[in-house]
Design an enzyme around this catalytic site. Structure first.
Site, PDB file in Angstrom:
ATOM      1  CE  LYS A  67      -3.782  -1.945   2.835  1.00 24.16           C
ATOM      2  NZ  LYS A  67      -4.909  -1.780   1.903  1.00 24.16           N
TER       3      LYS A  67
ATOM      4  NE  ARG B  31     -10.824  -9.975  -1.456  1.00 26.30           N
ATOM      5  CZ  ARG B  31     -11.194  -9.058  -2.355  1.00 26.30           C
ATOM      6  NH1 ARG B  31     -11.494  -9.414  -3.588  1.00 26.30           N
ATOM      7  NH2 ARG B  31     -11.281  -7.791  -2.010  1.00 26.30           N
TER       8      ARG B  31
HETATM    9  N1  BES Z   1      -7.984  -3.874   4.798  1.00 26.07           N
HETATM   10  C1  BES Z   1      -8.185  -3.484   3.462  1.00 26.07           C
HETATM   11  C2  BES Z   1      -9.491  -2.739   3.241  1.00 26.07           C
HETATM   12  C3  BES Z   1      -9.578  -1.350   3.817  1.00 26.07           C
HETATM   13  C4  BES Z   1      -9.195  -0.263   3.070  1.00 26.07           C
HETATM   14  C5  BES Z   1     -10.101  -1.143   5.057  1.00 26.07           C
HETATM   15  C6  BES Z   1      -9.319   1.002   3.575  1.00 26.07           C
HETATM   16  C7  BES Z   1     -10.228   0.124   5.573  1.00 26.07           C
HETATM   17  C8  BES Z   1      -9.841   1.206   4.828  1.00 26.07           C
HETATM   18  C9  BES Z   1      -8.209  -4.713   2.561  1.00 26.07           C
HETATM   19  O1  BES Z   1      -7.401  -5.771   2.946  1.00 26.07           O
HETATM   20  C10 BES Z   1      -7.728  -4.283   1.218  1.00 26.07           C
HETATM   21  O2  BES Z   1      -6.603  -3.908   1.126  1.00 26.07           O
HETATM   22  N2  BES Z   1      -8.601  -4.339   0.232  1.00 26.07           N
HETATM   23  C11 BES Z   1      -8.256  -3.946  -1.096  1.00 26.07           C
HETATM   24  C12 BES Z   1      -8.827  -4.978  -2.030  1.00 26.07           C
HETATM   25  C13 BES Z   1      -8.341  -4.843  -3.442  1.00 26.07           C
HETATM   26  C14 BES Z   1      -6.872  -5.160  -3.519  1.00 26.07           C
HETATM   27  C15 BES Z   1      -9.129  -5.760  -4.323  1.00 26.07           C
HETATM   28  C16 BES Z   1      -8.864  -2.579  -1.350  1.00 26.07           C
HETATM   29  O3  BES Z   1      -9.959  -2.309  -0.848  1.00 26.07           O
HETATM   30  O4  BES Z   1      -8.222  -1.778  -1.995  1.00 26.07           O
HETATM   31 MN    MN Z   2      -5.441  -5.569   2.221  1.00 23.14          MN
END
Ligand code: BES
Ligand code: MN
Ligand code: ZN
Length: 489
Positions: free
Chosen positions: A269, A343
């Site tokens: 990230k 997931r």
């Molecule tokens: N933990 C994150 C989701 C999240 C993002 C929670 C912002 C709270 C605030 C999750 O594991 C994630 O990174 N999801 C990705 C999925 C994508 C790679 C398909 C996302 O939401 O960008």
């Molecule tokens: Mn994630």
């Protein structure tokens, strides 16, 4: 804050009485002991009741009286009242009040006196929450515990008042557990420590808690959890909590995402706000806190809490895009984004939970940024394969003051996670991101009554007028309300 409910509190013992009034309100629905004093103060100060207005006067019994405005009567809402209560908590702490009383002489829209008192008592119980475990200075000062008395609207009898009071205290305990776990930094709250905390809570409420380590997780073939854990220096944990009251007729399984820190892994990230990913275990915390509250309330429903936990980090051994992982249920997943890790661990946990054949299966997860884009922090996203369960959860949320908004998990979304090489991909990209995540989870659910709550937008907040920055306890109130409704039916 400890909350007591009393229609006739001993005013001589109260440091500070707060009275909440709407615009042009007739303070006449207040208990007769305080009505004249309030009417006099309103009259002399020309208090109008606007939402940002408040006056404080020194008195005798109580020593201080503050009248705070709530705005227009026909715009009165629980959210507005919560904002007023939150400022009351701040004022009381600043002024070092130890015993306060809060009078609210109205019914909230569409609610009776009992339902109004439940929402208020619940909110008051947590208004002064603050996470200062790591503040070297504040800790020594020791904030005094404030004893609060709620003076509810007329129409609440003594027995109902006692029940509301006990319920508020139990739920506040559960929510405090969730907030403390969520706010804890990831160097302290590792998967191992999360499991220890689950065991401590289980011991305190007298229930069973089993914790599985890496070897056992491997033996159970939880490929998703193992894959995500590969980048980590910390061992994963798989936690199972069992609350089995004797009179239970229904069994509900609660699954919570326990990512103690989500860097994204190899699909790392951006740095900005990455620190917020310590909150990625708030689903797990919600499961622990809900079971704690349910046990304290002796809700006659069997509950199994299931938590897969690891952090998600890049390293030489981390799982990588292009890998194909075999999950616990035998299905294969092509990894296209290691940041779609929630997931992966939930897939295994949902399969494990399905094998227990619960009547209802509910999971809680800070799963997608897409859900936050859709709903902001006003509601959690709700996905379900059972319309009746979805409806019951939405109604429970309305009563509990915690909104859920249903979103689709149609089979058509599966097209977006189709893989050339495996049964599915772990990400469908940006479009419909909350729904593609939900249909991914569905591939691992074998239970006709399943709901998935995406709490990414509600589990933690920047400071709002309604609550402190950090973990909120999202999931506890709505689920307790749902469990209570199950036990009644
Ligand atoms: N933990 C994150 C989701 C999240 C993002 C929670 C912002 C709270 C605030 C999750 O594991 C994630 O990174 N999801 C990705 C999925 C994508 C790679 C398909 C996302 O939401 O960008
Ligand atoms: Mn994630
Ligand atoms: Zn995550």
């Amino acid at each position: 804050m400890n909350v007591e409910i009393s229609l006739e509190p001993k005013l001589s013992r109260i440091d500070h009485l707060f009275v909440l009034l709407t615009e042009n309100a007739d303070p006449g629905d207040l208990p007769s002991a305080i009505e004249p004093m309030v009417a006099d103060a309103v009259e002399r100060s020309r208090f109008a009741g606007r939402a940002d207005e408040s006056i404080t006067i020194l008195a005798d019994e109580p020593r201080k009286l503050t009248i705070a405005g709530l705005g227009k009567r026909d715009e009165l809402s629980f959210r507005r009242v919560r904002a007023a209560l939150y400022s009351i908590g701040k004022v009381a702490h600043k002024q070092r009040d130890e015993r306060i009383a809060i009078a609210f002489p109205y019914l909230l829209p569409d609610l009776d006196a009992t339902a109004t008192a439940r929402l208020l008592a619940g909110a008051i119980a947590e208004i002064d929450y603050k996470y200062d475990n790591f503040m070297t200075q504040k800790k020594d000062e020791k904030r005094p515990v404030i004893e609060a008395t709620l003076i509810p609207p007329a129409g609440l009898d003594k027995r109902a008042a006692r029940a509301v009071q006990a319920e508020a205290a139990a739920i506040a305990d559960g929510i405090r557990t969730v907030r403390d776990l969520g706010n804890a930094p990831s160097n302290v709250l590792t998967p191992t420590r999360l499991a220890e905390r689950a065991q401590e809570v289980a011991k305190a409420i007298g229930i069973k808690c089993t914790v599985y380590g890496l070897r056992e997780i491997e033996r159970m073939k939880m490929g998703g959890l193992i894959a995500v854990n590969r980048g980590s220096a910390e061992e994963p944990r798989f936690i199972v909590m069992e609350y089995s009251p004797r009179r239970a007729k229904k069994h509900v399984a609660l699954v919570g995402k326990g990512i103690t820190f989500d860097s994204g892994g190899i699909s790392i990230k951006p740095a900005e706000k990455m620190e917020e990913m310590k909150f990625d275990m708030c689903g797990a915390a919600a499961v622990i806190g809900t079971i704690e509250a349910a046990a304290k309330l002796a809700i006659p429903v069997k509950i199994t809490g299931i938590i897969p936990s690891t952090d998600n980090l890049p390293s030489g051994s981390a799982y990588k895009p292009g890998e194909i992982i075999t999950m616990m249920n035998g299905k294969t997943v092509e990894i296209v984004n290691t940041d779609a890790e929630g997931r992966m661990i939930l897939g295994d946990a949902l399969h494990y939970a399905s094998k227990l054949k619960p009547d209802h299966l509910i999971d809680f997860a800070t799963l997608t940024g897409a859900c936050v884009v859709a709903l902001g922090s006003e509601a959690a996203g709700l996905f379900a394969n059972d319309d009746e369960l979805a409806q019951k959860l939405i109604e429970s949320g309305e009563r509990a003051g915690e909104r859920l908004w249903r979103m689709p998990a149609w089979d058509e979304y599966k097209d977006l996670i189709r893989s050339e090489w495996a049964d599915m991909k772990n990400s469908g990209g940006r479009w419909g991101g909350a729904s593609t995540a939900a249909v991914f989870l569905k591939e691992f659910v074998d239970c006709p009554s399943w709901a998935h709550l995406d709490i990414a937008g509600t589990a933690y907040m920047d400071e709002t007028p309604r609550e402190a920055k950090g973990a909120t306890g999202a999931g506890v109130r709505v689920t307790i309300e749902f469990l209570e409704s199950l036990s009644r039916s």
